[in-house]
Scaffold this active site. Structure first.
Site, PDB file in Angstrom:
ATOM      1  N   ASN A 238      -7.503   5.202   6.118  1.00 11.31           N
ATOM      2  CA  ASN A 238      -7.517   5.345   4.865  1.00 11.31           C
ATOM      3  C   ASN A 238      -8.735   4.787   4.078  1.00 11.31           C
ATOM      4  O   ASN A 238      -8.858   3.415   4.669  1.00 11.31           O
ATOM      5  CB  ASN A 238      -6.084   4.642   4.408  1.00 11.31           C
ATOM      6  N   ARG A 239      -9.185   5.131   3.172  1.00  8.26           N
ATOM      7  CA  ARG A 239      -9.966   4.635   2.024  1.00  8.26           C
ATOM      8  C   ARG A 239      -9.665   4.893   0.731  1.00  8.26           C
ATOM      9  O   ARG A 239     -10.380   5.314  -0.013  1.00  8.26           O
ATOM     10  CB  ARG A 239     -11.558   5.069   2.323  1.00  8.26           C
ATOM     11  N   MET A 240      -8.238   4.591   0.529  1.00  5.38           N
ATOM     12  CA  MET A 240      -7.715   4.705  -0.925  1.00  5.38           C
ATOM     13  C   MET A 240      -8.455   4.098  -1.732  1.00  5.38           C
ATOM     14  O   MET A 240      -8.886   4.741  -3.006  1.00  5.38           O
ATOM     15  CB  MET A 240      -6.359   4.555  -0.732  1.00  5.38           C
TER      16      MET A 240
ATOM     17  N   LYS B 228      -3.813 -12.485   2.577  1.00  3.56           N
ATOM     18  CA  LYS B 228      -3.585 -11.465   3.448  1.00  3.56           C
ATOM     19  C   LYS B 228      -5.096 -11.224   4.187  1.00  3.56           C
ATOM     20  O   LYS B 228      -6.123 -11.051   3.357  1.00  3.56           O
ATOM     21  CB  LYS B 228      -3.264  -9.926   2.844  1.00  3.56           C
TER      22      LYS B 228
ATOM     23  N   ASN C 146     -11.839  -1.302   1.888  1.00  2.00           N
ATOM     24  CA  ASN C 146     -11.957  -0.088   0.799  1.00  2.00           C
ATOM     25  C   ASN C 146     -12.540  -0.510  -0.539  1.00  2.00           C
ATOM     26  O   ASN C 146     -12.723   0.239  -1.334  1.00  2.00           O
ATOM     27  CB  ASN C 146     -11.023   0.940   0.811  1.00  2.00           C
ATOM     28  N   THR C 147     -12.822  -1.698  -0.702  1.00  2.00           N
ATOM     29  CA  THR C 147     -13.518  -2.143  -1.956  1.00  2.00           C
ATOM     30  C   THR C 147     -14.634  -2.884  -1.600  1.00  2.00           C
ATOM     31  O   THR C 147     -14.584  -3.831  -1.033  1.00  2.00           O
ATOM     32  CB  THR C 147     -12.427  -3.051  -2.890  1.00  2.00           C
TER      33      THR C 147
ATOM     34  N   GLY D 165       0.302  -2.336  13.527  1.00  2.00           N
ATOM     35  CA  GLY D 165       0.866  -1.606  14.934  1.00  2.00           C
ATOM     36  C   GLY D 165       2.247  -1.754  15.231  1.00  2.00           C
ATOM     37  O   GLY D 165       2.372  -1.703  16.357  1.00  2.00           O
TER      38      GLY D 165
ATOM     39  N   GLY E  37       0.738  -1.316  -0.013  1.00  2.00           N
ATOM     40  CA  GLY E  37      -0.041   0.046  -0.141  1.00  2.00           C
ATOM     41  C   GLY E  37       0.870   1.174  -0.084  1.00  2.00           C
ATOM     42  O   GLY E  37       0.335   2.172  -0.451  1.00  2.00           O
ATOM     43  N   LEU E  38       2.007   1.262   0.328  1.00  2.00           N
ATOM     44  CA  LEU E  38       3.105   2.305   0.460  1.00  2.00           C
ATOM     45  C   LEU E  38       3.608   2.731  -1.015  1.00  2.00           C
ATOM     46  O   LEU E  38       3.725   3.748  -1.365  1.00  2.00           O
ATOM     47  CB  LEU E  38       4.078   2.195   1.442  1.00  2.00           C
TER      48      LEU E  38
ATOM     49  N   GLY F  25      -1.905   1.253  12.253  1.00  2.00           N
ATOM     50  CA  GLY F  25      -1.071   2.127  13.540  1.00  2.00           C
ATOM     51  C   GLY F  25      -1.507   1.323  14.878  1.00  2.00           C
ATOM     52  O   GLY F  25      -1.988   0.104  14.875  1.00  2.00           O
TER      53      GLY F  25
ATOM     54  N   ASN G  54      -4.598  -7.051   7.699  1.00  2.00           N
ATOM     55  CA  ASN G  54      -4.791  -5.725   7.137  1.00  2.00           C
ATOM     56  C   ASN G  54      -5.389  -4.676   7.976  1.00  2.00           C
ATOM     57  O   ASN G  54      -5.194  -4.885   9.277  1.00  2.00           O
ATOM     58  CB  ASN G  54      -5.876  -5.837   6.018  1.00  2.00           C
TER      59      ASN G  54
ATOM     60  N   PHE H 224      -7.629   1.010  -3.760  1.00  2.00           N
ATOM     61  CA  PHE H 224      -6.693   0.514  -4.515  1.00  2.00           C
ATOM     62  C   PHE H 224      -6.562   1.404  -5.667  1.00  2.00           C
ATOM     63  O   PHE H 224      -6.655   1.321  -6.925  1.00  2.00           O
ATOM     64  CB  PHE H 224      -7.319  -0.847  -5.262  1.00  2.00           C
TER      65      PHE H 224
ATOM     66  N   SER I 114       2.262   1.911   9.045  1.00  2.00           N
ATOM     67  CA  SER I 114       2.327   3.247   9.937  1.00  2.00           C
ATOM     68  C   SER I 114       3.173   3.625  10.855  1.00  2.00           C
ATOM     69  O   SER I 114       3.506   4.702  10.868  1.00  2.00           O
ATOM     70  CB  SER I 114       0.853   2.883  10.621  1.00  2.00           C
TER      71      SER I 114
ATOM     72  N   SER J 168      -8.917  -5.747   1.994  1.00  2.00           N
ATOM     73  CA  SER J 168      -9.097  -4.295   2.225  1.00  2.00           C
ATOM     74  C   SER J 168     -10.579  -3.888   2.422  1.00  2.00           C
ATOM     75  O   SER J 168     -11.548  -4.575   1.820  1.00  2.00           O
ATOM     76  CB  SER J 168      -8.580  -3.881   0.883  1.00  2.00           C
TER      77      SER J 168
HETATM   78  C1  LIG Z   1      -2.533   4.457   3.476  1.00  2.00           C
HETATM   79  C2  LIG Z   1      -2.444   2.848   3.494  1.00  2.00           C
HETATM   80  C3  LIG Z   1      -2.953   2.223   2.311  1.00  2.00           C
HETATM   81  C4  LIG Z   1      -2.804   0.814   2.313  1.00  2.00           C
HETATM   82  N1  LIG Z   1      -3.027  -0.029   1.225  1.00  2.00           N
HETATM   83  C5  LIG Z   1      -2.853  -1.296   1.144  1.00  2.00           C
HETATM   84  C6  LIG Z   1      -3.043  -1.970   0.074  1.00  2.00           C
HETATM   85  O1  LIG Z   1      -2.968  -1.556  -0.916  1.00  2.00           O
HETATM   86  N2  LIG Z   1      -2.799  -3.374  -0.113  1.00  2.00           N
HETATM   87  C7  LIG Z   1      -2.671  -4.056   1.155  1.00  2.00           C
HETATM   88  O2  LIG Z   1      -2.816  -5.142   1.204  1.00  2.00           O
HETATM   89  N3  LIG Z   1      -2.543  -3.238   2.328  1.00  2.00           N
HETATM   90  C8  LIG Z   1      -2.732  -2.117   2.427  1.00  2.00           C
HETATM   91  N4  LIG Z   1      -2.710  -1.342   3.511  1.00  2.00           N
HETATM   92  C9  LIG Z   1      -2.422  -2.086   4.784  1.00  2.00           C
HETATM   93  C10 LIG Z   1      -1.172  -2.365   5.289  1.00  2.00           C
HETATM   94  O3  LIG Z   1      -0.304  -2.985   4.458  1.00  2.00           O
HETATM   95  C11 LIG Z   1      -1.015  -2.932   6.536  1.00  2.00           C
HETATM   96  O4  LIG Z   1      -1.701  -4.305   6.519  1.00  2.00           O
HETATM   97  C12 LIG Z   1      -1.868  -2.352   7.647  1.00  2.00           C
HETATM   98  O5  LIG Z   1      -1.642  -0.720   7.673  1.00  2.00           O
HETATM   99  C13 LIG Z   1      -1.365  -2.620   9.171  1.00  2.00           C
HETATM  100  O6  LIG Z   1      -0.012  -2.453   9.370  1.00  2.00           O
HETATM  101  P1  LIG Z   1       0.428  -0.936  10.087  1.00  2.00           P
HETATM  102  O7  LIG Z   1      -0.318  -0.875  11.577  1.00  2.00           O
HETATM  103  O8  LIG Z   1       1.783  -0.981  10.256  1.00  2.00           O
HETATM  104  O9  LIG Z   1       0.139   0.171   9.052  1.00  2.00           O
HETATM  105  C14 LIG Z   1      -2.625   0.101   3.600  1.00  2.00           C
HETATM  106  C15 LIG Z   1      -2.347   0.894   4.807  1.00  2.00           C
HETATM  107  C16 LIG Z   1      -2.510   2.337   4.713  1.00  2.00           C
HETATM  108  C17 LIG Z   1      -2.010   2.950   6.097  1.00  2.00           C
END
Ligand SMILES: Cc1cc2nc3c(=O)[nH]c(=O)nc-3n(C[C@H](O)[C@H](O)[C@H](O)COP(=O)(O)O)c2cc1C
Length: 337
Positions: free
Chosen positions: A112-114, A218, A178-179, A298, A64-65, A269, A247, A116, A320, A176
């Site tokens: 986030n609600r990007m 995932k 958001n889909t 987190g 996602g980054l 986070g 996720n 994809f 995060s 996700s």
């Molecule tokens: C802005 C953002 C976009 C993300 N986009 C995706 C994505 O496209 N595909 C995916 O599998 N996870 C995506 N994630 C989820 C992260 O890969 C991760 O699984 C989740 O944020 C938990 O980890 P963290 O607490 O370290 O952020 C996204 C997370 C964030 C914050």
């Protein structure tokens, strides 16, 4: 000196998506000018061998980054043991309308609600072709928003076929929030249908390409004991190679009084940490070492990473934590091992 601690107030004064773009461009410039290794020297550590792959350290970049694979070399130079790019869909799509990314600094969290947003798998593969990185690269695939959920398998099959030659492993993102209806693919017969089709295709592709590329699923943190158990059984039944837990969460309990708590999307986070650890523990109990677990959710410091490893994970991923603690986080974790 922690450079990121100095830059963070400036980045946090920008809108989150702008800050994201600025940071990645700065990283690319730092990499091109060979500054990255001076700022973030990489510590050597014992390799982790799972899924037939050798990870030079257990700290990975979560999906996602770098959705399009545009920054692989610059990100790898920070010292990750592996990089996961995507989620990428068969066709390019814009994602949800902005604003769709929110910081909650009081909680070291992000919503986030990007949806994809990505340039499509062909663009991503072109970036992979031209990058110098030659270590473990995961490609995370999803479905297009306008593909009906009944046809979701078709999109994952397209993604797997296209990504197969370029990926060290392929992640099926069915978690996700958001889909529309995507998480439904984690339930009942839907998940069985999906992973059986993808497994069959993986074995065909193995013959065609003469190499085996592991398939990883995932999953969400918003699953109960029975749902986790069901997923674990299917992972074993279909010999899926790995599982990423987790996720983002749709729960808001940990941030319920925050003014942004009602923003739709996935929360990541610090507030998702305990739920993600619970899923890792439950999976570990059911899988009993048969399938490796990659933990995300987190991880903001070395102790959080240790917690996930003790819960049964073989590798961790961060997203995060990088936003709140900066790239130093990677080395902090590696040094603690
Ligand atoms: C802005 C953002 C976009 C993300 N986009 C995706 C994505 O496209 N595909 C995916 O599998 N996870 C995506 N994630 C989820 C992260 O890969 C991760 O699984 C989740 O944020 C938990 O980890 P963290 O607490 O370290 O952020 C996204 C997370 C964030 C914050």
């Amino acid at each position: 000196m922690n450079l990121y601690a100095l830059l963070r107030p400036l980045l946090f004064s920008l809108d989150p998506e702008t800050a994201h773009d600025v940071t990645l461009k700065a990283l690319k410039a730092g990499y091109a000018s060979r500054l990255t290794p001076l700022l973030y020297p990489v510590t050597a550590c014992e390799a982790v061998n799972i899924m037939g792959l050798s990870f030079k350290n257990p700290v990975g970049l979560a999906a996602g980054l770098d959705k399009n694979g545009d920054y692989i070399d610059a990100l790898a130079a920070l010292g990750f043991g592996f990089i996961e790019i995507g989620t990428v869909t068969p066709r390019p799509q814009p994602g949800n309308p902005k604003p769709r990314l929110f910081r909650l600094p009081e909680h070291e969290a992000i919503i986030n609600r990007m949806g994809f947003n990505n340039l499509g798998i062909d663009h991503l593969l072109e970036q992979v072709k031209h990058c110098k990185y030659n270590s473990i690269l995961g490609i995370n695939i999803g479905k297009n928003a306008d593909t009906p959920i009944e046809n979701a398998t078709d999109d994952y099959l397209i993604g797997l076929r296209k990504a197969y030659a370029a990926a060290s492993y392929v992640t099926l993102n069915i978690s996700s929030p958001n889909t529309k209806n995507l998480r439904q693919l984690q339930q009942g017969d839907e998940i069985k249908k999906l992973i059986s089709a993808l497994k069959e295709e993986q074995l065909k592709l193995q013959q065609e390409h003469g190499k085996y590329v592991p398939l990883v699923l995932k999953i969400a943190p918003d699953l109960n004991h029975a749902e986790i158990n069901h997923i674990a059984e299917l992972l074993v039944e279909f010999a899926i190679d790995g599982v990423i837990a987790t996720n983002t969460t749709i729960a808001r309990t940990a941030i319920s009084t925050h003014p942004l708590a009602n923003e739709t999307g996935g929360l990541s986070g610090a507030p998702v940490k305990d739920q993600a650890t619970f899923v890792v523990q439950e999976l570990a109990k059911h899988l009993n070492g048969r399938i490796p677990i990659i933990a995300a959710g987190g991880i903001l410091n070395a102790a959080d990473a240790q917690e996930k490893l003790h819960a049964g994970a073989s590798l961790v991923q961060v997203y995060s934590g990088l936003i709140y603690r900066g790239p130093q986080l990677i080395n902090d974790i590696v040094n603690s091992l």
